[in-house]
Design an enzyme around this catalytic site. Sequence first.
Site, PDB file in Angstrom:
ATOM      1  N   GLY A  56       0.824  -1.214   0.000  1.00 53.63           N
ATOM      2  CA  GLY A  56       0.000   0.000   0.000  1.00 53.63           C
ATOM      3  C   GLY A  56       0.853   1.257   0.000  1.00 53.63           C
ATOM      4  N   SER A  84      -1.777  -4.406  -6.154  1.00 53.07           N
ATOM      5  CA  SER A  84      -1.740  -5.764  -6.696  1.00 53.07           C
ATOM      6  C   SER A  84      -2.086  -6.750  -5.580  1.00 53.07           C
ATOM      7  CB  SER A  84      -0.342  -6.096  -7.226  1.00 53.07           C
ATOM      8  OG  SER A  84       0.064  -5.142  -8.165  1.00 53.07           O
ATOM      9  N   GLU A 131      12.208  -4.059  -5.679  1.00 52.53           N
ATOM     10  CA  GLU A 131      11.101  -4.251  -6.628  1.00 52.53           C
ATOM     11  C   GLU A 131      11.561  -3.964  -8.065  1.00 52.53           C
ATOM     12  OE1 GLU A 131       7.636  -1.814  -5.880  1.00 52.53           O
ATOM     13  OE2 GLU A 131       6.444  -2.980  -7.294  1.00 52.53           O
TER      14      GLU A 131
HETATM   15  C1  LIG Z   1       0.100  -3.212 -12.902  1.00 55.30           C
HETATM   16  C2  LIG Z   1       0.327  -2.256 -11.766  1.00 55.30           C
HETATM   17  C3  LIG Z   1       0.522  -2.745 -10.492  1.00 55.30           C
HETATM   18  C4  LIG Z   1       0.706  -1.859  -9.424  1.00 55.30           C
HETATM   19  N1  LIG Z   1       0.829  -2.374  -8.172  1.00 55.30           N
HETATM   20  C5  LIG Z   1       0.949  -1.525  -7.126  1.00 55.30           C
HETATM   21  C6  LIG Z   1       0.994  -2.033  -5.791  1.00 55.30           C
HETATM   22  O1  LIG Z   1       0.885  -3.229  -5.561  1.00 55.30           O
HETATM   23  N2  LIG Z   1       1.112  -1.151  -4.784  1.00 55.30           N
HETATM   24  C7  LIG Z   1       1.217   0.198  -4.982  1.00 55.30           C
HETATM   25  O2  LIG Z   1       1.377   0.931  -4.016  1.00 55.30           O
HETATM   26  N3  LIG Z   1       1.160   0.719  -6.242  1.00 55.30           N
HETATM   27  C8  LIG Z   1       1.021  -0.113  -7.310  1.00 55.30           C
HETATM   28  N4  LIG Z   1       0.934   0.401  -8.579  1.00 55.30           N
HETATM   29  C9  LIG Z   1       0.921   1.845  -8.757  1.00 55.30           C
HETATM   30  C10 LIG Z   1       2.189   2.388  -9.380  1.00 55.30           C
HETATM   31  O3  LIG Z   1       3.268   2.362  -8.483  1.00 55.30           O
HETATM   32  C11 LIG Z   1       1.880   3.830  -9.843  1.00 55.30           C
HETATM   33  O4  LIG Z   1       0.852   3.722 -10.817  1.00 55.30           O
HETATM   34  C12 LIG Z   1       3.090   4.493 -10.442  1.00 55.30           C
HETATM   35  O5  LIG Z   1       4.040   4.791  -9.459  1.00 55.30           O
HETATM   36  C13 LIG Z   1       2.707   5.802 -11.183  1.00 55.30           C
HETATM   37  O6  LIG Z   1       1.944   6.625 -10.381  1.00 55.30           O
HETATM   38  P1  LIG Z   1       0.553   7.245 -10.899  1.00 55.30           P
HETATM   39  O7  LIG Z   1      -0.278   6.131 -11.420  1.00 55.30           O
HETATM   40  O8  LIG Z   1       0.016   8.076  -9.809  1.00 55.30           O
HETATM   41  O9  LIG Z   1       0.946   8.143 -12.154  1.00 55.30           O
HETATM   42  P2  LIG Z   1       1.524   9.637 -12.102  1.00 55.30           P
HETATM   43  O10 LIG Z   1       2.602   9.723 -11.082  1.00 55.30           O
HETATM   44  O11 LIG Z   1       0.377  10.577 -11.970  1.00 55.30           O
HETATM   45  O12 LIG Z   1       2.176   9.771 -13.533  1.00 55.30           O
HETATM   46  C14 LIG Z   1       1.390  10.043 -14.708  1.00 55.30           C
HETATM   47  C15 LIG Z   1       2.382  10.214 -15.866  1.00 55.30           C
HETATM   48  O13 LIG Z   1       3.229  11.353 -15.619  1.00 55.30           O
HETATM   49  C16 LIG Z   1       4.607  10.959 -15.672  1.00 55.30           C
HETATM   50  N5  LIG Z   1       5.361  11.673 -14.649  1.00 55.30           N
HETATM   51  C17 LIG Z   1       4.994  11.889 -13.364  1.00 55.30           C
HETATM   52  N6  LIG Z   1       5.959  12.576 -12.713  1.00 55.30           N
HETATM   53  C18 LIG Z   1       6.959  12.781 -13.605  1.00 55.30           C
HETATM   54  C19 LIG Z   1       8.231  13.428 -13.543  1.00 55.30           C
HETATM   55  N7  LIG Z   1       8.684  13.987 -12.405  1.00 55.30           N
HETATM   56  N8  LIG Z   1       8.993  13.452 -14.665  1.00 55.30           N
HETATM   57  C20 LIG Z   1       8.563  12.894 -15.825  1.00 55.30           C
HETATM   58  N9  LIG Z   1       7.345  12.263 -15.951  1.00 55.30           N
HETATM   59  C21 LIG Z   1       6.571  12.211 -14.853  1.00 55.30           C
HETATM   60  C22 LIG Z   1       4.611   9.474 -15.369  1.00 55.30           C
HETATM   61  O14 LIG Z   1       5.752   8.844 -15.926  1.00 55.30           O
HETATM   62  C23 LIG Z   1       3.316   9.023 -16.049  1.00 55.30           C
HETATM   63  O15 LIG Z   1       3.547   8.812 -17.416  1.00 55.30           O
HETATM   64  C24 LIG Z   1       0.735  -0.460  -9.654  1.00 55.30           C
HETATM   65  C25 LIG Z   1       0.543   0.032 -10.946  1.00 55.30           C
HETATM   66  C26 LIG Z   1       0.321  -0.846 -11.987  1.00 55.30           C
HETATM   67  C27 LIG Z   1       0.086  -0.279 -13.351  1.00 55.30           C
END
Ligand SMILES: Cc1cc2nc3c(=O)[nH]c(=O)nc-3n(C[C@H](O)[C@H](O)[C@H](O)COP(=O)(O)OP(=O)(O)OC[C@H]3O[C@@H](n4cnc5c(N)ncnc54)[C@H](O)[C@@H]3O)c2cc1C
Length: 398
Positions: free
Chosen positions: A136, A170, A254
């Site tokens: 989480g 996940s 990870e």
């Molecule tokens: C299949 C899957 C499994 C997952 N499992 C888990 C889990 O078990 N536990 C958990 O806690 N999370 C999990 N996640 C979440 C995952 O860690 C986040 O989705 C990821 O860190 C991106 O965060 P966000 O979705 O908030 O996107 P955002 O951070 O909002 O990013 C949106 C876009 O903006 C870009 N971006 C953001 N900031 C920057 C920057 N500073 N410079 C350049 N580009 C940037 C990103 O690359 C992306 O393309 C999972 C995600 C997926 C898809």
Amino acid sequence: MDLRYSSAAEKFRREIRRWLAGSVPEAWRRPCFWLDLDGTGQSLDLRRGWEKDRADNGFAGVDWPEEYGGRGGDHEIRAVHDEEMARARAPIGPFLGLTYLGTTLLGPTLLRYGTEDQKRRLLPAILSGETIWCQGFSEPESGSDLASLRATAHRDGDVLVVSGEKTWTSMARFADAMFALVRTDPEAERQRGLTFLLIDLALPGVTVRPIRQMSGSHEFGQEFLDEVRVPVAGNVVGAPGDGWAVAKYLLGVERNASPISQYFEFRHELDDVIAVARRTHKDGRSAIEQPAVRQRIARCRADLELLRVRGYDAMTRVGRGEDLGAHASVTKLLWSRTRLAIADLGADVLGVDGQLGADAGAGHLRWRHLHVRGQRIAGGTAQIQRTIIARELLELPR
Ligand SMILES: Cc1cc2nc3c(=O)[nH]c(=O)nc-3n(C[C@H](O)[C@H](O)[C@H](O)COP(=O)(O)OP(=O)(O)OC[C@H]3O[C@@H](n4cnc5c(N)ncnc54)[C@H](O)[C@@H]3O)c2cc1C
């Protein structure tokens, strides 16, 4: 450079291969087997039973100390274990492996940061699958910028009262407990006030909602934490307020994942694509005969070999006790890119008709094409990995 394993590791290989031959039924190795059972209780029961059996036979936690339920092996034993599991198409990995998050992420983190009591209490239950863990960290407004997370935990006597929301989790559907990052000091600057907390998902105030992905699978979830009272004793990993250091270590683990088992896993996926390419015909020729397809297969194979070499490199560094740091980001970029390239190739080989389900035996390629999209995002997006590499390895100016 000597890429051979020690004789002890090869002896272990024979042993685990023998066990796998008897414990992973032939039917499970069929590419569509788990997909056909996806989301059913039967899939869960089979995997749970198999993981318990694996632990009972001494093949879980092979590189963890014996006093915590492990086998006491070294990094070579672990590498051989990963290779053989993947080779046998055992139900492991982030999608099928019920104990995956516990064994690959929380376990190593507890071994480094946990108290003696936490190690003795939690590690054996991770290996046996008695406690299934989820992670989480992410929240609706905090993913890449994890330090902005808003789930709070305030102290009330012997408990931390947690409120907030976690998402993209996940295994949430199957998990008993969650390792989470929560804000315990709202006054402290961003990452300074965070605590790494273990939360029992059966506690009052926890609601878990499944999220269905576009592939159709719904092991993913979202959790609402409404004044959940978590006992402080035994549930804080590392010092209170020091959760960022613990989480950073876990994220490094990870990102590196397990490139050696991934090599075999993705080789299977490429082999699946090749098998379908042989039987898919277009304009009187099989797809496998088309130069563009052959070129892409060759590129995927080359990248897989690169992944394998990086796996050995990581193994050597870990064996020397080194921290992988930003090197883990290079591996993450490589494996996610390669896996996506294999899945995209599969979709292109199938073509539009195939996407619509014309080839009934190619459901696994269709599913993978949709499912692996998330791999570039999970564990930190490709853009974030590039930023880490630019800053920490290439030392580029900001
Ligand atoms: C299949 C899957 C499994 C997952 N499992 C888990 C889990 O078990 N536990 C958990 O806690 N999370 C999990 N996640 C979440 C995952 O860690 C986040 O989705 C990821 O860190 C991106 O965060 P966000 O979705 O908030 O996107 P955002 O951070 O909002 O990013 C949106 C876009 O903006 C870009 N971006 C953001 N900031 C920057 C920057 N500073 N410079 C350049 N580009 C940037 C990103 O690359 C992306 O393309 C999972 C995600 C997926 C898809």
